[in-house]
Design a protein around this motif. Structure first.
Motif, PDB file in Angstrom:
ATOM      1  N   ASP A 195     -43.340  17.390  -0.673  1.00 14.81           N
ATOM      2  CA  ASP A 195     -42.147  17.324  -0.905  1.00 14.81           C
ATOM      3  C   ASP A 195     -41.243  16.545   0.655  1.00 14.81           C
ATOM      4  OD1 ASP A 195     -38.977  17.486  -1.179  1.00 14.81           O
ATOM      5  OD2 ASP A 195     -39.291  19.722  -0.848  1.00 14.81           O
ATOM      6  N   PRO A 196     -40.699  14.985  -0.603  1.00 14.29           N
ATOM      7  CA  PRO A 196     -40.274  14.162   0.200  1.00 14.29           C
ATOM      8  C   PRO A 196     -38.175  14.716   0.864  1.00 14.29           C
ATOM      9  CG  PRO A 196     -39.716  12.903  -1.967  1.00 14.29           C
ATOM     10  CD  PRO A 196     -40.740  15.165  -2.061  1.00 14.29           C
ATOM     11  N   LYS A 197     -38.078  15.804   0.104  1.00 13.67           N
ATOM     12  CA  LYS A 197     -36.678  15.995   0.511  1.00 13.67           C
ATOM     13  C   LYS A 197     -36.889  16.905   1.783  1.00 13.67           C
ATOM     14  CE  LYS A 197     -34.811  15.085  -3.924  1.00 13.67           C
ATOM     15  NZ  LYS A 197     -34.810  13.733  -3.765  1.00 13.67           N
ATOM     16  N   ARG A 198     -37.368  17.136   2.129  1.00 12.97           N
ATOM     17  CA  ARG A 198     -37.889  18.557   3.182  1.00 12.97           C
ATOM     18  C   ARG A 198     -38.826  17.689   4.244  1.00 12.97           C
ATOM     19  NH1 ARG A 198     -40.958  22.536   3.139  1.00 12.97           N
ATOM     20  NH2 ARG A 198     -39.844  22.603   5.113  1.00 12.97           N
ATOM     21  N   THR A 199     -39.164  16.128   4.079  1.00 10.06           N
ATOM     22  CA  THR A 199     -39.712  15.557   5.147  1.00 10.06           C
ATOM     23  C   THR A 199     -38.671  13.934   5.672  1.00 10.06           C
ATOM     24  OG1 THR A 199     -41.963  15.117   3.600  1.00 10.06           O
ATOM     25  CG2 THR A 199     -41.464  13.077   5.407  1.00 10.06           C
ATOM     26  N   VAL A 200     -38.640  14.750   7.582  1.00 10.73           N
ATOM     27  CA  VAL A 200     -38.196  13.710   8.309  1.00 10.73           C
ATOM     28  C   VAL A 200     -39.040  12.109   9.005  1.00 10.73           C
ATOM     29  CG1 VAL A 200     -36.753  13.882  10.256  1.00 10.73           C
ATOM     30  CG2 VAL A 200     -36.611  15.035   8.666  1.00 10.73           C
ATOM     31  N   GLN A 201     -38.243  11.727   9.095  1.00  8.03           N
ATOM     32  CA  GLN A 201     -39.795  10.144  10.053  1.00  8.03           C
ATOM     33  C   GLN A 201     -38.947  10.005  11.236  1.00  8.03           C
ATOM     34  OE1 GLN A 201     -40.995   6.860   7.746  1.00  8.03           O
ATOM     35  NE2 GLN A 201     -41.825   8.076   6.178  1.00  8.03           N
ATOM     36  N   ILE A 202     -39.484  10.642  12.510  1.00 14.96           N
ATOM     37  CA  ILE A 202     -38.909   9.881  13.395  1.00 14.96           C
ATOM     38  C   ILE A 202     -39.267   8.888  14.284  1.00 14.96           C
ATOM     39  CG2 ILE A 202     -37.732  10.761  15.726  1.00 14.96           C
ATOM     40  CD1 ILE A 202     -38.210  12.873  14.086  1.00 14.96           C
ATOM     41  N   GLY A 203     -38.162   7.760  14.911  1.00 10.42           N
ATOM     42  CA  GLY A 203     -38.605   7.099  15.618  1.00 10.42           C
ATOM     43  C   GLY A 203     -39.522   5.207  14.683  1.00 10.42           C
TER      44      GLY A 203
ATOM     45  N   ARG B 281     -35.929  11.447   4.917  1.00 10.63           N
ATOM     46  CA  ARG B 281     -34.786  11.505   5.521  1.00 10.63           C
ATOM     47  C   ARG B 281     -35.889  10.296   7.074  1.00 10.63           C
ATOM     48  NH1 ARG B 281     -31.491   9.954   9.520  1.00 10.63           N
ATOM     49  NH2 ARG B 281     -29.796  10.724   9.601  1.00 10.63           N
ATOM     50  N   VAL B 282     -35.512   8.851   6.831  1.00  8.60           N
ATOM     51  CA  VAL B 282     -35.996   8.524   7.949  1.00  8.60           C
ATOM     52  C   VAL B 282     -35.212   8.406   9.444  1.00  8.60           C
ATOM     53  CG1 VAL B 282     -36.879   6.120   8.637  1.00  8.60           C
ATOM     54  CG2 VAL B 282     -36.824   7.329   6.516  1.00  8.60           C
ATOM     55  N   ILE B 283     -35.575   8.320  10.333  1.00 13.32           N
ATOM     56  CA  ILE B 283     -34.383   8.039  11.080  1.00 13.32           C
ATOM     57  C   ILE B 283     -35.152   6.805  12.553  1.00 13.32           C
ATOM     58  CG2 ILE B 283     -33.414   9.093  13.751  1.00 13.32           C
ATOM     59  CD1 ILE B 283     -33.796  11.812  12.455  1.00 13.32           C
ATOM     60  N   TYR B 284     -35.028   5.901  12.269  1.00 12.91           N
ATOM     61  CA  TYR B 284     -35.325   4.425  12.804  1.00 12.91           C
ATOM     62  C   TYR B 284     -35.145   4.491  14.413  1.00 12.91           C
ATOM     63  CZ  TYR B 284     -35.956   2.734   8.230  1.00 12.91           C
ATOM     64  OH  TYR B 284     -35.973   2.520   7.073  1.00 12.91           O
ATOM     65  N   MET B 285     -35.553   4.177  14.712  1.00 15.64           N
ATOM     66  CA  MET B 285     -35.368   4.027  16.553  1.00 15.64           C
ATOM     67  C   MET B 285     -34.143   3.724  17.040  1.00 15.64           C
ATOM     68  SD  MET B 285     -37.024   5.478  18.895  1.00 15.64           S
ATOM     69  CE  MET B 285     -37.037   5.688  20.822  1.00 15.64           C
ATOM     70  N   GLU B 286     -33.418   2.632  16.463  1.00 17.63           N
ATOM     71  CA  GLU B 286     -32.088   1.847  16.847  1.00 17.63           C
ATOM     72  C   GLU B 286     -30.976   3.742  16.703  1.00 17.63           C
ATOM     73  OE1 GLU B 286     -34.466  -1.466  15.960  1.00 17.63           O
ATOM     74  OE2 GLU B 286     -34.099   0.610  15.212  1.00 17.63           O
ATOM     75  N   GLU B 287     -30.686   4.466  15.637  1.00 18.66           N
ATOM     76  CA  GLU B 287     -30.315   5.490  14.981  1.00 18.66           C
ATOM     77  C   GLU B 287     -31.140   6.847  15.740  1.00 18.66           C
ATOM     78  OE1 GLU B 287     -29.021   8.376  11.586  1.00 18.66           O
ATOM     79  OE2 GLU B 287     -31.145   6.807  11.138  1.00 18.66           O
ATOM     80  N   PHE B 288     -32.165   6.909  16.273  1.00 21.46           N
ATOM     81  CA  PHE B 288     -32.417   7.571  17.418  1.00 21.46           C
ATOM     82  C   PHE B 288     -31.874   7.620  18.852  1.00 21.46           C
ATOM     83  CE2 PHE B 288     -35.022   8.759  20.507  1.00 21.46           C
ATOM     84  CZ  PHE B 288     -35.354  10.476  20.410  1.00 21.46           C
ATOM     85  N   THR B 289     -31.670   6.036  19.524  1.00 13.19           N
ATOM     86  CA  THR B 289     -31.293   5.675  20.671  1.00 13.19           C
ATOM     87  C   THR B 289     -29.869   6.611  20.392  1.00 13.19           C
ATOM     88  OG1 THR B 289     -33.098   4.018  21.191  1.00 13.19           O
ATOM     89  CG2 THR B 289     -30.705   4.308  21.673  1.00 13.19           C
ATOM     90  N   LYS B 290     -29.456   6.096  19.192  1.00 15.37           N
ATOM     91  CA  LYS B 290     -27.617   5.993  19.087  1.00 15.37           C
ATOM     92  C   LYS B 290     -27.266   7.729  19.506  1.00 15.37           C
ATOM     93  CE  LYS B 290     -26.413   2.194  17.463  1.00 15.37           C
ATOM     94  NZ  LYS B 290     -25.737   1.586  15.825  1.00 15.37           N
ATOM     95  N   LEU B 291     -27.898   8.569  18.590  1.00 17.52           N
ATOM     96  CA  LEU B 291     -27.924   9.984  18.442  1.00 17.52           C
ATOM     97  C   LEU B 291     -28.969  11.017  19.715  1.00 17.52           C
ATOM     98  CD1 LEU B 291     -28.940  10.527  14.982  1.00 17.52           C
ATOM     99  CD2 LEU B 291     -27.055  10.420  15.663  1.00 17.52           C
ATOM    100  N   GLY B 292     -29.533  10.261  20.005  1.00 21.85           N
ATOM    101  CA  GLY B 292     -30.626  11.451  21.302  1.00 21.85           C
ATOM    102  C   GLY B 292     -31.268  12.392  20.491  1.00 21.85           C
TER     103      GLY B 292
END
Length: 150
Positions: free
Chosen positions: A10-18, A38-49
Motif C-alpha cells: 500500500d503506497p499510502k502506508r509507505t515511507v522512504q527515508i534518506g 511519503r518520500v523523505i529526501y536526505m535534505e528534508e531528513f537533515t532539516k527535520l531530524g
C-alpha cells in the motif's frame, strides 16, 4: 515500485527515508510520489531530524501490519562502503539507529536489511552495520510479537 504495481504494498502506508542522489530515475521518484508514498529526501531528513522523521513515519504507517526494509545505501559510505551504490551525504549510523529504534510499538510483521556487499568492504564494517541493524529490527519484532500475545 513493483510491489505497488503487483498490489502487494500500500503506497499510502509507505515511507522512504534518506533518498538522495542520482541513482533513482526521475520516473521512479515521480511514481513514488504520485502513488502516495511519503518520500523523505536526505535534505528534508537533515532539516527535520530523526525525532520528527519518526513522528511522520508512525503517522503514515498507522496501526496496520508494517514491514521494515533497511537499505544500507541510506547511510553515508563512511559507515557502510560495502554496498552497490555508495553515495556521500547519507545518514550516520547513530541517526539511522535512532529512527529504527523509534519504530518500537508499531505492528511489525517482518523486516530485512538489503544492499550489504561484503566483497566491496574488506574491513568488514559494512557487514557489522548490516548485522547490527538486523539485530535492531529483530528486537522490534520480538517486542511486537510479545505485545500481540498480551
Amino acid at each position: 515500485r513493483r510491489a505497488v504495481e503487483e498490489g502487494l504494498l500500500d503506497p499510502k502506508r509507505t515511507v522512504q527515508i534518506g533518498i538522495r542522489g542520482s541513482i533513482y530515475s526521475p520516473d521512479d521518484m515521480s511514481f513514488a510520489e504520485s502513488s502516495g508514498m511519503r518520500v523523505i529526501y536526505m535534505e528534508e531528513f537533515t532539516k527535520l531530524g530523526p525525532a520528527k522523521v519518526i513522528e511522520i513515519t508512525r503517522r503514515v504507517v498507522g496501526d496496520g501490519p508494517t514491514y521494515v526494509s533497511f537499505d544500507v545505501d541510506g547511510l553515508d559510505p563512511v559507515y557502510a562502503p560495502g554496498t552497490g551504490t555508495p553515495e556521500i551525504g547519507g545518514m550516520t549510523t547513530r541517526e539511522a539507529q535512532e529512527v529504527v529504534r523509534g519504530l518500537q510499538g508499531l505492528n511489525l510483521v517482518g523486516g530485512d536489511v538489503v544492499e550489504v556487499a561484503p566483497p566491496f568492504d574488506p574491513s568488514g564494517n559494512t557487514a557489522l552495520v548490516g548485522a547490527t541493524f538486523m539485530f535492531e529490527i529483530m528486537c522490534l519484532l520480538a517486542d511486537a510479537v510479545a505485545r500481540r500475545r498480551k
